[in-house]
Design an enzyme around this catalytic site. Structure first.
Site, PDB file in Angstrom:
ATOM      1  N   ARG A  15      -4.560 -16.710   8.161  1.00 30.64           N
ATOM      2  CA  ARG A  15      -3.581 -16.616   9.243  1.00 30.64           C
ATOM      3  C   ARG A  15      -4.269 -16.560  10.604  1.00 30.64           C
ATOM      4  NH1 ARG A  15      -0.558 -11.405   6.930  1.00 30.64           N
ATOM      5  NH2 ARG A  15      -2.741 -11.024   6.300  1.00 30.64           N
ATOM      6  N   LYS A  75      -5.104  -9.077  11.187  1.00 23.17           N
ATOM      7  CA  LYS A  75      -5.567  -7.931  10.411  1.00 23.17           C
ATOM      8  C   LYS A  75      -6.346  -6.953  11.276  1.00 23.17           C
ATOM      9  CE  LYS A  75      -5.079  -7.163   6.740  1.00 23.17           C
ATOM     10  NZ  LYS A  75      -3.984  -6.308   6.198  1.00 23.17           N
ATOM     11  N   TYR A  94      -1.834  -5.713  12.891  1.00 24.75           N
ATOM     12  CA  TYR A  94      -1.569  -4.778  11.796  1.00 24.75           C
ATOM     13  C   TYR A  94      -2.757  -3.822  11.729  1.00 24.75           C
ATOM     14  CZ  TYR A  94       2.222  -7.749  10.033  1.00 24.75           C
ATOM     15  OH  TYR A  94       3.372  -8.465   9.904  1.00 24.75           O
ATOM     16  N   HIS A  96      -2.534  -0.328   9.939  1.00 22.01           N
ATOM     17  CA  HIS A  96      -2.508   0.425   8.673  1.00 22.01           C
ATOM     18  C   HIS A  96      -3.526   1.561   8.690  1.00 22.01           C
ATOM     19  CE1 HIS A  96       0.245  -2.463   6.928  1.00 22.01           C
ATOM     20  NE2 HIS A  96      -0.586  -3.459   7.221  1.00 22.01           N
ATOM     21  N   GLU A 118       3.083  -2.882  12.377  1.00 24.13           N
ATOM     22  CA  GLU A 118       3.920  -2.284  11.324  1.00 24.13           C
ATOM     23  C   GLU A 118       4.752  -1.108  11.786  1.00 24.13           C
ATOM     24  OE1 GLU A 118      -0.144  -0.254  10.827  1.00 24.13           O
ATOM     25  OE2 GLU A 118       0.595  -2.257  11.313  1.00 24.13           O
ATOM     26  N   ASP A 198      14.557   2.703  -7.484  1.00 23.78           N
ATOM     27  CA  ASP A 198      14.423   3.245  -6.128  1.00 23.78           C
ATOM     28  C   ASP A 198      15.127   4.591  -6.077  1.00 23.78           C
ATOM     29  OD1 ASP A 198      13.631   1.761  -3.255  1.00 23.78           O
ATOM     30  OD2 ASP A 198      14.974   3.473  -3.035  1.00 23.78           O
ATOM     31  N   SER A 220      14.810   6.055  -9.492  1.00 21.67           N
ATOM     32  CA  SER A 220      13.380   6.189  -9.736  1.00 21.67           C
ATOM     33  C   SER A 220      13.051   7.644 -10.075  1.00 21.67           C
ATOM     34  CB  SER A 220      12.587   5.733  -8.510  1.00 21.67           C
ATOM     35  OG  SER A 220      11.207   5.760  -8.771  1.00 21.67           O
ATOM     36  N   VAL A 239       6.499   0.371  -3.076  1.00 24.06           N
ATOM     37  CA  VAL A 239       6.915   1.605  -2.402  1.00 24.06           C
ATOM     38  C   VAL A 239       6.111   1.735  -1.120  1.00 24.06           C
ATOM     39  CG1 VAL A 239       7.074   4.106  -2.560  1.00 24.06           C
ATOM     40  CG2 VAL A 239       7.481   2.697  -4.587  1.00 24.06           C
ATOM     41  N   LEU A 240       6.797   1.711   0.005  1.00 23.42           N
ATOM     42  CA  LEU A 240       6.097   1.728   1.287  1.00 23.42           C
ATOM     43  C   LEU A 240       6.812   2.635   2.273  1.00 23.42           C
ATOM     44  CD1 LEU A 240       3.723   0.381   2.838  1.00 23.42           C
ATOM     45  CD2 LEU A 240       5.372  -1.275   3.698  1.00 23.42           C
ATOM     46  N   ASP A 270      -2.052  -2.080   1.194  1.00 29.56           N
ATOM     47  CA  ASP A 270      -2.427  -1.895   2.599  1.00 29.56           C
ATOM     48  C   ASP A 270      -2.359  -0.434   3.015  1.00 29.56           C
ATOM     49  OD1 ASP A 270      -3.246  -4.275   3.865  1.00 29.56           O
ATOM     50  OD2 ASP A 270      -1.206  -5.047   3.824  1.00 29.56           O
ATOM     51  N   VAL A 298      -4.596  -7.406  -3.545  1.00 30.09           N
ATOM     52  CA  VAL A 298      -5.210  -8.041  -2.375  1.00 30.09           C
ATOM     53  C   VAL A 298      -4.454  -7.591  -1.123  1.00 30.09           C
ATOM     54  CG1 VAL A 298      -5.734 -10.221  -1.231  1.00 30.09           C
ATOM     55  CG2 VAL A 298      -5.980 -10.025  -3.725  1.00 30.09           C
ATOM     56  N   ASN A 300      -4.453  -8.609   1.955  1.00 33.01           N
ATOM     57  CA  ASN A 300      -3.913  -9.669   2.815  1.00 33.01           C
ATOM     58  C   ASN A 300      -3.323 -10.802   1.981  1.00 33.01           C
ATOM     59  OD1 ASN A 300      -6.564 -10.232   1.975  1.00 33.01           O
ATOM     60  ND2 ASN A 300      -6.992 -11.555   3.716  1.00 33.01           N
TER      61      ASN A 300
END
Length: 362
Positions: A15, A75, A94, A96, A118, A198, A220, A239-240, A270, A298, A300
């Site tokens: 990207r 990134k 981003y 993180h 984010e 969830d 959940s 789950v974020l 991430d 991964v 990214n």
């Protein structure tokens, strides 16, 4: 204002943070855009297109970082880029940081104004710059999972859609947010049996209504997780909690009870991942086996589709970048409260509560 667009150096990253179209707009608004040579090639954008859009091409990353007051990336900076950061520079990417204590220390030491894609908020409390990559990661999770389920890749040999007379594969999605909902969409479209879990009943009700009972929706809790994980051919961790470290939802013990050759894809990597047995992988070495289960993590992942991801990301960032160019960084942050929520570090301090709690800062 001088904007620097460096070439991304993370393994497998395709990207770029600025398309020729966005470059043209920034230049028309009075910005000077410095872009590193071949920064957009992997996403299908040539150096000639950037020159035609008014960018100044720079061969060496160090010169670009040294000259720009605003660094626009995809990134977070990697260790090889830490020394390129300039004191009091603005970084828009981003970040993180909840999963990046070393980077956080560097940003604080350099007094970087770190604006994280984010955590930028829309007027409705949504996260508009996180959304497109979450959508892509959710869809890719099924595509990637189906690939590694193939026998030639060490998978269990299950075809997610099955054929008449056989059971389709079972896809279990933990988390019904943006990425989870798109994983559900792709899995259901391929004809898999799909279960989504969830804590938010509203999200489950929405999916139940959308798929009219073709997708199983479950709360959940421990019992449901244990049962579903054990039966999953493909488990997607989605789950974020924005900017915070992802909670561990699926334990090692649960993973150990999965069938050999099953596949796990953890989209939340991430932010540290939501599956206990997970660790970050790369596009060069995307998987490993533990408990006989293939793990894919991964960070990214959207780089697998660099052009689509670049277009989706830059369409979302363009209004904010244009505002910064027009008004200046300080005025833009003051006038747009949602952009201000994107600030994670400033003047040597952590300024985002979830990051501070995750890393132990005031």
């Amino acid at each position: 204002m001088t904007i620097g667009v460096p070439k991304e150096i993370k393994i497998g990253e395709t990207r770029v943070s600025m398309t020729p179209s966005l470059c043209r707009r920034c230049v028309s608004l009075g910005a000077r855009v410095l872009i590193q040579k071949s920064a957009g090639l992997s996403a299908g954008f040539t150096d000639a297109e950037y020159r035609a859009a008014g960018a100044v091409q720079v061969s060496h990353a160090a010169k670009l970082w040294r000259s720009a007051e605003l660094i626009l990336k995809v990134k977070e900076p990697l260790p090889a880029e830490y020394d390129l950061l300039q004191d009091s520079q603005t970084l828009f990417t981003y970040l993180h940081l909840a999963a990046g204590p070393a980077l956080t220390k560097v940003l604080l030491r350099r007094r970087i104004l770190g604006i994280a894609y984010e955590t930028v908020e829309g007027a409705d409390g949504s996260f508009p710059l996180l959304k497109p990559m979450s959508q892509i990661a959710g869809r890719l999770a099924i595509q990637v999972g189906a690939y590694f389920l193939q026998s030639q890749h060490g998978g269990s040999g299950v075809l997610l859609g099955g054929i008449p007379g056989t059971l389709p594969g079972h896809v279990v999605v933990v988390g019904a947010g943006n990425s989870g909902a798109h994983a559900v969409q792709m899995a259901a479209g391929m004809g898999a049996r799909v279960t989504v879990l969830d804590l938010d009943t509203r999200k489950l009700e929405s999916l139940d209504s959308e798929y009219r009972g073709r997708v199983v929706t479950l709360m959940s809790n421990l019992a449901n997780l244990e049962s579903c994980v054990a039966d999953a051919d493909l488990l997607v961790g989605a789950v974020l909690i924005p900017a915070a470290k992802a909670p561990t939802v699926v334990t090692n013990e649960m993973v150990s009870k999965m069938r050999p050759g099953s596949v796990i894809v953890d989209i939340a990597i991430d932010q540290g991942g939501c599956i206990e047995s997970i660790r970050p992988t790369s596009h060069k070495e995307p998987v490993y086996k533990q408990h006989g289960v293939i793990h894919y993590a991964v960070p990214n992942m959207p780089a697998l589709v660099g052009r689509t991801s670049t277009q989706g990301l830059t369409q979302a960032t363009e209004p904010y970048v244009a505002m910064i160019v027009q008004k200046g960084i300080e005025a833009a942050l003051a006038e747009h409260k949602g952009l201000g929520r994107g600030v994670n570090t400033r003047e040597g301090r952590v300024t985002y509560d979830a990051v501070a709690k995750a890393l132990g800062y005031a």
